[in-house]
Write a protein that holds these residues in place. Structure first.
Motif, PDB file in Angstrom:
ATOM      1  N   UNK A 283      -8.791   0.050   2.955  1.00 25.78           N
ATOM      2  CA  UNK A 283      -7.627   0.920   2.797  1.00 25.78           C
ATOM      3  C   UNK A 283      -7.706   1.590   1.432  1.00 25.78           C
ATOM      4  N   UNK A 284      -7.839   2.915   1.419  1.00 25.20           N
ATOM      5  CA  UNK A 284      -8.017   3.661   0.180  1.00 25.20           C
ATOM      6  C   UNK A 284      -6.816   4.550  -0.109  1.00 25.20           C
ATOM      7  N   UNK A 285      -6.365   4.542  -1.343  1.00 25.73           N
ATOM      8  CA  UNK A 285      -5.334   5.460  -1.797  1.00 25.73           C
ATOM      9  C   UNK A 285      -5.996   6.736  -2.279  1.00 25.73           C
ATOM     10  N   UNK A 286      -5.607   7.866  -1.705  1.00 22.99           N
ATOM     11  CA  UNK A 286      -6.284   9.143  -1.963  1.00 22.99           C
ATOM     12  C   UNK A 286      -5.292  10.150  -2.531  1.00 22.99           C
ATOM     13  N   UNK A 287      -5.585  10.660  -3.737  1.00 21.75           N
ATOM     14  CA  UNK A 287      -4.797  11.737  -4.322  1.00 21.75           C
ATOM     15  C   UNK A 287      -5.290  13.037  -3.708  1.00 21.75           C
ATOM     16  N   UNK A 288      -4.417  13.714  -2.960  1.00 17.89           N
ATOM     17  CA  UNK A 288      -4.824  14.900  -2.195  1.00 17.89           C
ATOM     18  C   UNK A 288      -5.132  16.098  -3.078  1.00 17.89           C
TER      19      UNK A 288
END
Length: 111
Positions: A49-54
């Motif tokens: 599960x990766x947190x991605x800054x768009x």
């Protein structure tokens, strides 16, 4: 290159909306208001599960109808995984909250 980063950079992989609340409404809020989403690579052991800054300029939302839960979104953004700067690219079907994704290794300036 880190083994996980290398593996997720080779080809495309199954992904799903991740994070603590994996719902259509939460995805919409995160895309619209926060500019930060969770993308879960489901084919890894236990899922990644990766947190991605768009990067909003590289995202495509014009085919999405969040109110009806139809269409798809193309999401791109940066993160650091295991000390390596990467770009996450994911195409998510709103009806299923799943799709395909991949990582692209970047330099710190590209991420």
């Amino acid at each position: 290159m880190d083994e996980l980063v290398q593996r997720l950079s080779e080809g495309t992989h199954p992904v799903a909306v991740g994070g603590p609340v994996a719902t259509l409404a939460e995805l919409h809020r995160r895309v619209d208001e926060l500019g930060f989403v969770f993308v879960k690579f489901t084919g890894t052991s236990g899922g990644t599960d990766l947190g991605v800054r768009l990067d909003r300029e590289r995202c495509a939302l014009d085919g999405a109808d969040f109110a009806q839960g139809t269409g798809a979104v193309h999401l791109e953004g940066s993160l650091v995984l295991n000390d390596e700067p990467v770009r996450c690219v994911a195409d998510i079907d709103l009806a299923t909250l799943s799709g395909t994704g991949r990582l692209l290794a970047t330099t710190g300036a590209d991420a």
